[in-house]
Design an enzyme around this catalytic site. Structure first.
Site, PDB file in Angstrom:
ATOM      1  N   HIS A   1      38.294 -12.601  -5.559  1.00 52.35           N
ATOM      2  CA  HIS A   1      37.322 -13.691  -5.646  1.00 52.35           C
ATOM      3  C   HIS A   1      36.827 -13.898  -7.068  1.00 52.35           C
ATOM      4  O   HIS A   1      35.765 -14.478  -7.288  1.00 52.35           O
ATOM      5  CB  HIS A   1      36.149 -13.460  -4.694  1.00 52.35           C
TER       6      HIS A   1
ATOM      7  N   LEU B   1      35.107 -13.389 -10.668  1.00 48.89           N
ATOM      8  CA  LEU B   1      33.849 -12.740 -11.025  1.00 48.89           C
ATOM      9  C   LEU B   1      32.668 -13.521 -10.452  1.00 48.89           C
ATOM     10  O   LEU B   1      31.940 -14.195 -11.165  1.00 48.89           O
ATOM     11  CB  LEU B   1      33.707 -12.612 -12.541  1.00 48.89           C
ATOM     12  N   HIS B   2      32.519 -13.468  -9.124  1.00 43.66           N
ATOM     13  CA  HIS B   2      31.382 -14.110  -8.478  1.00 43.66           C
ATOM     14  C   HIS B   2      30.539 -13.031  -7.835  1.00 43.66           C
ATOM     15  O   HIS B   2      31.025 -11.934  -7.598  1.00 43.66           O
ATOM     16  CB  HIS B   2      31.862 -15.082  -7.395  1.00 43.66           C
ATOM     17  N   ALA B   3      29.306 -13.368  -7.509  1.00 42.05           N
ATOM     18  CA  ALA B   3      28.421 -12.505  -6.722  1.00 42.05           C
ATOM     19  C   ALA B   3      28.603 -11.016  -7.020  1.00 42.05           C
ATOM     20  O   ALA B   3      28.337 -10.565  -8.122  1.00 42.05           O
ATOM     21  CB  ALA B   3      28.606 -12.806  -5.243  1.00 42.05           C
TER      22      ALA B   3
ATOM     23  N   PRO C   1      31.253  -8.782  -7.447  1.00 40.76           N
ATOM     24  CA  PRO C   1      32.043  -8.302  -8.591  1.00 40.76           C
ATOM     25  C   PRO C   1      31.368  -8.606  -9.939  1.00 40.76           C
ATOM     26  O   PRO C   1      31.456  -7.801 -10.875  1.00 40.76           O
ATOM     27  CB  PRO C   1      33.359  -9.068  -8.458  1.00 40.76           C
TER      28      PRO C   1
END
Lengths: 560, 89
Positions: B13, B15-17, B19
């Site tokens: 996913h 580099l969101h939320a 991570p």
């Protein structure tokens, strides 16, 4: 105001519970700081900001550790935002211009939040987190209590203006005995969440604004009342009712029925397949409303047939041999979807929503029906499908044709618009069943926006005008031999559930947490008595009168 | 004295939320001043808001730049982090 002789404060009760305990108020967000020049130097103000940010971070970290799970992740991310270099730089720039710490924090966080909002999507949603962190830091700078859900260290009755969904999600249900809100009506998001989680609540209690921390209150959801400084006698009565209700909740799970054995299947309202197991545990005899919006809300494009099929299979597998009613995508008004309707509408509730929107984008409806048919093939459940917000016989006919073309045998309509209640007999000559959505039916009958607090008083499904429309649909069901259900919040109110059955409704669908109370109440009334209670409610002049008439008639029966 | 490293992101996913939060924690843990760049835009690697605002997706090429002492060890640590899929767990 004389103490100890208070009459009860009135609001709208959610559920049937009663609780006694001390008040803890939700602190309001601090007032916006004025743009004043600081009397301290920049280093002193900077030190104050650091100290406040550290205190807020420590508090959020501790709360996260206590909460664990998803709440902890949310709170830890807030801590990182509070300490983020881009925020710190923005604060320093304000301090360098001679502003006070309070003003610098307030404006710098707001600027960064605005940048995030402009980016949209996930980052846009984090803007609300930044505002929350800023409010906490400003409160810490002023030495005021942290805004948000209080933590007095003992069980309490939470009193709030209203709750944001995030606040409700973070409530510690071992500490919150009951919830009282000053604003909000029976169909506000707070009320729906409280009902879903089985929190004892009275909403829209204007006088609750006068309650202060430590006040002892009785919160009586069944009577929509909050009593300040109750007498010993009142407290004893409450304790007896708490015990009685505990016994009802622990009663063996039986199939829904009236006192004379007339079956009234009790079904669950579900918003995702994950909650199916809990519903089965609480005795749901099937699903009366499965909302499919969750599959669509998080994406810019409609999900594929395969993705949808997977979710439907998961749901249907939990109910082998049981009825599961799935509602086709209900977008528009309070839940807009960009790929279905991107037009700016002055009155979205009266616009291109529900089935209207689906018929304007037929392939989305066809994909959904295909996925449902495939899932039905792969599982043992008895799948019914229904169209949201049908207002004409023609719409009912088109939806039935589509569903049958895709191999779905049982196709019905939701009755949410007065027009479809008034022509219910013609609709039921074509559709296989009708399910009444009382929230929208009330909104459209009373012309009162269900999300608007200022007209919440009109948003009451007890109103005889709404009941009369339910009666029309019940009579149409009897005339055509087709089943009629209710899947709105009204079905979760035990006495109103009895009234609905008296008006000719066959099945009731509700948040699983409400099943036990409704099951227990139905067992107290015969079909004939339910009809008498319904008749009394119908002839009342208004909603309060209908409730009163139903209560009086029901009490007369039990005295017989 | 600065050193750079180009890495292809492995997290499914991006580099969101979560991570992004883990990445920023890792960057702060190195004690070295670093930036993360995607295309023209460069942000402080210790800023979660900055990192999230890059909108890094799986398969994107990003450039890490470190300033000062011990840059190689810090770059090694973050390169390893970016290559790993953190959405598996």
């Amino acid at each position: 105001m004389p103490p100890a002789t208070q009459s009860a404060m009135k609001g709208t009760g959610i559920g049937q519970g009663i609780a006694v305990g001390p008040v803890a108020r939700m602190s309001p967000p601090p007032a916006a700081p004025a743009d004043a020049t600081s009397t301290l130097n920049q280093e002193q103000e900077s030190a104050r900001v650091n100290e406040a940010v550290q205190a807020v971070s420590a508090d959020l970290t501790a709360r996260g550790e206590a909460a664990g799970g998803q709440a902890q992740e949310v709170l830890e991310a807030q801590v990182m935002m509070a300490q983020d270099p881009s925020v710190t730089e923005a604060v320093d720039a304000k301090l360098a211009a001679g502003k006070t710490a309070e003003y610098a924090v307030h404006t710098a966080f707001a600027e960064v939040a605005e940048q995030l909002q402009a980016l949209g999507g996930y980052l846009g949603e984090r803007a609300a987190d930044l505002h929350d962190v800023a409010a906490r830091v400003v409160a810490a700078l002023r030495g005021e209590p942290a805004p948000g859900v209080p933590d007095p260290g003992h069980p309490y009755v939470l009193v709030a203006q209203d709750l944001a969904p995030a606040d409700t999600a973070l409530l510690d249900l071992n500490q919150v005995l009951a919830l009282v809100t000053i604003e909000g009506g029976p169909t506000s998001h707070t009320a729906i969440l409280a009902r879903g989680k089985g929190i004892i609540a009275v909403v829209g209690v204007k006088e609750a604004a006068e309650l202060t921390d430590g006040d002892e209150v009785i919160v009586d959801a069944a009577h929509s009342a909050v009593t300040l400084a109750p007498s010993q006698e009142q407290k004893d009565e409450a304790a007896a009712r708490i015990e009685q209700r505990r016994a009802a909740q622990a009663a063996p799970i039986t199939e829904g029925a009236l006192a004379d054995g007339t079956p009234v299947p009790l079904l669950a309202n579900l918003g995702s397949p994950e909650n199916a197991a809990e519903a089965v545990e609480l005795g749901a005899e099937g699903v009366g409303l499965f909302r499919t919006e969750f599959l669509f809300l998080s994406s810019d494009t409609a999900p594929s047939v395969a993705e949808q099929r997977e979710a439907y299979v998961k749901l249907l597998q939990a109910f082998p041999g049981k009825k599961v009613v799935v509602r086709a995508l209900d977008a528009g008004a309070d839940k807009p979807l960009p790929f279905l309707n991107d037009a700016e509408e002055e009155n979205p509730a009266l616009g291109l929503r529900g089935l209207r929107a689906l018929l304007a984008s037929e392939e989305i409806l066809r994909d959904q029906l295909s996925a449902l048919a495939e899932a039905h093939e792969a599982t043992e459940a008895d799948l019914w499908v229904m169209a949201p917000m049908v207002s004409t016989v023609e719409e009912a006919e088109i939806f039935s044709r589509f569903a049958h073309q895709h191999g779905l045998k049982t196709a019905g309509v939701m009755v949410e618009v007065p027009s479809s209640a008034l022509v219910a007999e013609q609709i039921l000559q074509i559709s296989d069943f009708a399910s009444i959505g009382t929230n929208d039916l009330t909104q459209y009958t009373m012309a009162a926006d269900r999300l608007l607090g200022s007209v919440a008083g009109l948003q009451d499904p007890w109103h005889p005008a709404v009941l009369k429309l339910v009666k029309e649909v019940g009579a149409a069901g009897a005339a055509t031999g087709k089943p009629v259900g209710v899947c709105g919040e009204a079905a979760a109110d035990p006495l109103l559930a009895v009234v609905l059955v008296g008006l000719g409704v066959h099945t009731l669908s509700m948040a699983p947490a409400a099943l036990a109370d409704v099951r227990a109440e139905l067992l107290h009334h015969t079909k004939e008595q339910a009809e008498a209670i319904a008749a009394a409610a119908l002839s009342a002049p208004d909603a309060a009168g209908a409730l009163e008439a139903a209560r009086t008639t029901a009490a007369a029966h039990s005295a017989e | 004295m600065s050193a750079t490293r180009t890495v292809t992101v492995g997290s499914s996913h991006g580099l969101h939320a979560r991570p992004a939060k883990l990445f920023v924690e890792a960057a702060q843990g190195t004690g070295v001043q670093m930036t993360l760049a995607k295309g023209e835009k460069s942000v402080n690697a210790a800023s979660i808001l900055g990192v999230m605002s890059l909108g890094v997706e799986k398969g994107d090429e990003v450039v890490l730049t470190a300033e000062g002492e011990n840059t190689e060890a810090a770059l090694d640590a973050l390169e390893e982090f970016l290559k790993t899929d953190h959405d598996e767990a």
